[in-house]
Each structure stands twice: as structure tokens, then as C-alpha cells.
Design an enzyme around this catalytic site. Sequence first.
Site, PDB file in Angstrom:
ATOM      1  N   ARG A  82      22.406  71.326  24.395  1.00 15.96           N
ATOM      2  CA  ARG A  82      23.343  71.567  25.495  1.00 15.96           C
ATOM      3  C   ARG A  82      22.923  72.795  26.293  1.00 15.96           C
ATOM      4  O   ARG A  82      23.052  72.825  27.520  1.00 15.96           O
ATOM      5  CB  ARG A  82      24.769  71.711  24.950  1.00 15.96           C
ATOM      6  CG  ARG A  82      25.827  71.674  26.036  1.00 15.96           C
ATOM      7  CD  ARG A  82      27.220  71.508  25.465  1.00 15.96           C
ATOM      8  NE  ARG A  82      27.588  72.627  24.607  1.00 15.96           N
ATOM      9  CZ  ARG A  82      28.690  72.651  23.857  1.00 15.96           C
ATOM     10  NH1 ARG A  82      29.523  71.627  23.844  1.00 15.96           N
ATOM     11  NH2 ARG A  82      28.963  73.707  23.102  1.00 15.96           N
ATOM     12  N   LYS A 184      27.766  74.577  30.083  1.00 15.53           N
ATOM     13  CA  LYS A 184      28.503  75.709  29.515  1.00 15.53           C
ATOM     14  C   LYS A 184      28.026  76.990  30.183  1.00 15.53           C
ATOM     15  O   LYS A 184      27.170  77.703  29.676  1.00 15.53           O
ATOM     16  CB  LYS A 184      28.300  75.751  27.999  1.00 15.53           C
ATOM     17  CG  LYS A 184      29.497  76.311  27.274  1.00 15.53           C
ATOM     18  CD  LYS A 184      29.464  76.017  25.792  1.00 15.53           C
ATOM     19  CE  LYS A 184      30.598  76.702  25.089  1.00 15.53           C
ATOM     20  NZ  LYS A 184      31.914  76.073  25.320  1.00 15.53           N
ATOM     21  N   GLU A 220      40.147  68.213  31.277  1.00 14.17           N
ATOM     22  CA  GLU A 220      40.181  69.001  30.049  1.00 14.17           C
ATOM     23  C   GLU A 220      40.933  70.298  30.300  1.00 14.17           C
ATOM     24  O   GLU A 220      41.483  70.501  31.380  1.00 14.17           O
ATOM     25  CB  GLU A 220      38.768  69.255  29.519  1.00 14.17           C
ATOM     26  CG  GLU A 220      37.883  70.066  30.448  1.00 14.17           C
ATOM     27  CD  GLU A 220      36.560  70.480  29.770  1.00 14.17           C
ATOM     28  OE1 GLU A 220      36.573  70.855  28.585  1.00 14.17           O
ATOM     29  OE2 GLU A 220      35.524  70.448  30.448  1.00 14.17           O
TER      30      GLU A 220
HETATM   31  C1  LIG Z   1      32.730  75.074  24.804  1.00 15.88           C
HETATM   32  C2  LIG Z   1      33.688  74.223  25.560  1.00 15.88           C
HETATM   33  C3  LIG Z   1      34.374  73.150  24.951  1.00 15.88           C
HETATM   34  C4  LIG Z   1      34.272  72.841  23.487  1.00 15.88           C
HETATM   35  O1  LIG Z   1      32.982  72.465  23.084  1.00 15.88           O
HETATM   36  P1  LIG Z   1      32.575  72.503  21.549  1.00 15.88           P
HETATM   37  O2  LIG Z   1      31.128  72.159  21.563  1.00 15.88           O
HETATM   38  O3  LIG Z   1      33.375  71.473  20.854  1.00 15.88           O
HETATM   39  O4  LIG Z   1      32.873  73.869  21.046  1.00 15.88           O
HETATM   40  C5  LIG Z   1      35.208  72.382  25.747  1.00 15.88           C
HETATM   41  N1  LIG Z   1      35.384  72.644  27.068  1.00 15.88           N
HETATM   42  C6  LIG Z   1      34.754  73.666  27.673  1.00 15.88           C
HETATM   43  C7  LIG Z   1      34.991  73.902  29.117  1.00 15.88           C
HETATM   44  C8  LIG Z   1      33.881  74.488  26.947  1.00 15.88           C
HETATM   45  O5  LIG Z   1      33.276  75.502  27.561  1.00 15.88           O
END
Ligand SMILES: *Cc1c(COP(=O)(O)O)cnc(C)c1O
Length: 344
Positions: A82, A184, A220
Site C-alpha cells: 500500500r 494513505k 468511510e
Molecule cells: C489507515 C486507514 C484505514 C484503515 O486501514 P487499516 O489498514 O485497516 O489500518 C481506513 N481509512 C483510512 C482513511 C485510513 O487512513
Amino acid sequence: MAIKELDWANIGFSYIKTDKRFVSNFKNGAWDGGAIVDDANIVMSEDAGVLHYAQECFEGLKAYRTEDGRVVTFRPDLNAQRMVDSAARLEMPQFPVDKFVQAVEDVVKANADWVPPYGSGATLYIRPVMFATGNVIGVKPADEYQFRIFVTPVGPYFKGGVKPIVVKISDYDRAAPHGTGNIKAGLNYAMSLHAIVQAHEEGFAENVYLDAATRTYIEETGGANIIFVDADGNLVVPKSHSDSILPSITRRSIVDVAQKYLGLKVDERYVKLEEVHNFKEMGLCGTAAVISPVGKINDHGKEICFESGMDDMGPVLKKLYDTLTGIQMGRLDPPEGWIHEIKL
Ligand SMILES: *Cc1c(COP(=O)(O)O)cnc(C)c1O
């Protein structure tokens, strides 16, 4: 080896400086070999690209002590991949997946005493971060970067037991359609801070963001993906028309656990806000809490209440939570490749 003696139940989720970190620098078109270092501070130019044009991405994962005393991480290769994807989108150099996983191992090993004991509810949070250190004034990608991984112990997410939260439908947008919502990057969080401070002031734990284009579909929250359980007990996972949901590793793991361990049907589809009242359970998922149950959504004063209520996690999410955390803590047999042991 002596595990640190901290008040594990009460350390909360904040930075505690640990002994060692991993640092690698990118210069003249290549990453150096990287090293475990002591210095928690970073000295860089006032003109570093990260300070002006926000060229930065990060990751988050955890190390756990298992029931039989091993130290493990959960699917670190997916965090590595990622970050490769995030870096590519931001015109940053890619840090190779195998080197990322090795660096996670090295930094956890170097801070092994900081991995909380099994059963304490606390874990070691691992934060990889990459940012532009090279000078830029004209808008362009920098040519020097730093990749760093530090770790910090974090307390149990739910102190004194799991408690459902109340979330609100936000009037802000988290991510533009076909923007950077699927990577991210710190920039996605900078713009969410005002919205979360406001939501907290109004008494809500999180913001639920709708799709920015039509404001009709569930996407989300600021930092966690959303899952639902429908009236038939199946898992429903919101999809985005505009690829603006972050691909949560927890969510992808929950989907596998639902299908392969619990025999649930999983429906990954577009979910309209107007149909959410039909669902029985709602949860937020991410590395920090694994699953955080939602008891109610507040949509501009109108409450959408889930059957699971405000006292407990609903039965289906509870099963998913127990199974996934059981795998992570070494109580249940993991699928191939999910548990990455760090040999101390
Ligand atoms: C990090 C993150 C998540 C959760 O991802 P995981 O890999 O499950 O920790 C969900 N939404 C956003 C916007 C994020 O930055």
C-alpha cells in the site's frame, strides 16, 4: 530480555518515545542501505518538499505478543504494497516491499522490550512514514526523501470493554472523486481535522463521509472503513464509484474471515445512505480498534439506530472481531501468510 514495566492498561494512544528507529534516505536516484538509529528527531531544510507541497505518506500496523510468547506482525507485506501505491500516486520513490518488511522486523526486534505482554490489551504500534526532504520551490516532486519506521506502545483501544459509538453524517468531504482518498497520505488527514474537532465538540465520535460527487453513498470515516451486517446476517461492505475509499487491510481481512471462517455471505457493493436503516449492525474497521461498533448514526438531527444498540457489539461483528483478533494473537490458526513472526 525484560519487557518494560508500563501501566499497559492506561497508556492510551499517544506517542511514547522508544529506543530505536529505522531510517533510510533516498538520494541521487537510490535508497541507501538504511540503518537502525537512536535519534528520534529529524533535521532537514526549511525548503523540504514535505513542508510546502505535502509530499508524505504513511502506514500503520501493529506487533503483538502471542499467547505462546512469540512476537508477530499482521500482514506487513500488505502495508508495504500500500505504501508503494501511495508513493507512486504522490510521485515519490517506492520503498521495495521486501525491504519494508525487513525494516519492520529490524525495528521491532530493536525495541522488543517495548512489545506489551500478551493479555494486557496493549500492542506495539508501528508507524512507517515517507516524506520529501529535498528542496523544492517550484511545484514539482522533490529529489530526496526519507523513509523511517518508529514504534510506540499503545494501550487497549476499548478501556473497560467495548462500547458502541455515535457517529454523524458529515457536511464536509474527505476525498475528491478520483483524488487521493485511496492512498494513505497525510494530506487526507490535514483536511479532516477541522471536521473531527467539530464532530467531537458536538458529541460525536467520528464523521461518516458520503461520496463527494452525489452525497448519497456511504464511503468511510476519517480513518476507518465501514462495514454493515444486513437483516440476513450477511456482511455488506461499501464500495466507491470514484475509488475514494482507502483499502483497509483490516476490512479486507474481515471479508476473508467472514467467508472462510464464519461462512457468511459478503456483499461488496454501493451502499446508499437512505438504505442504512435496514442494516442490523455497523462497525468501523482499522488497525487501531480492529472493529469499533456503531450504535447510532446522526444524520442532521435524525437518528438511525442499529438493532445492536448502545451497550454491546452486535453478534455478527462480535464473531468477526473475536475470530480476527484470535488469529492476530495466535489463538486461532491463521490463513497462509497472515502472521509474520519476528524471531527475537
Ligand atoms: C489507515 C486507514 C484505514 C484503515 O486501514 P487499516 O489498514 O485497516 O489500518 C481506513 N481509512 C483510512 C482513511 C485510513 O487512513
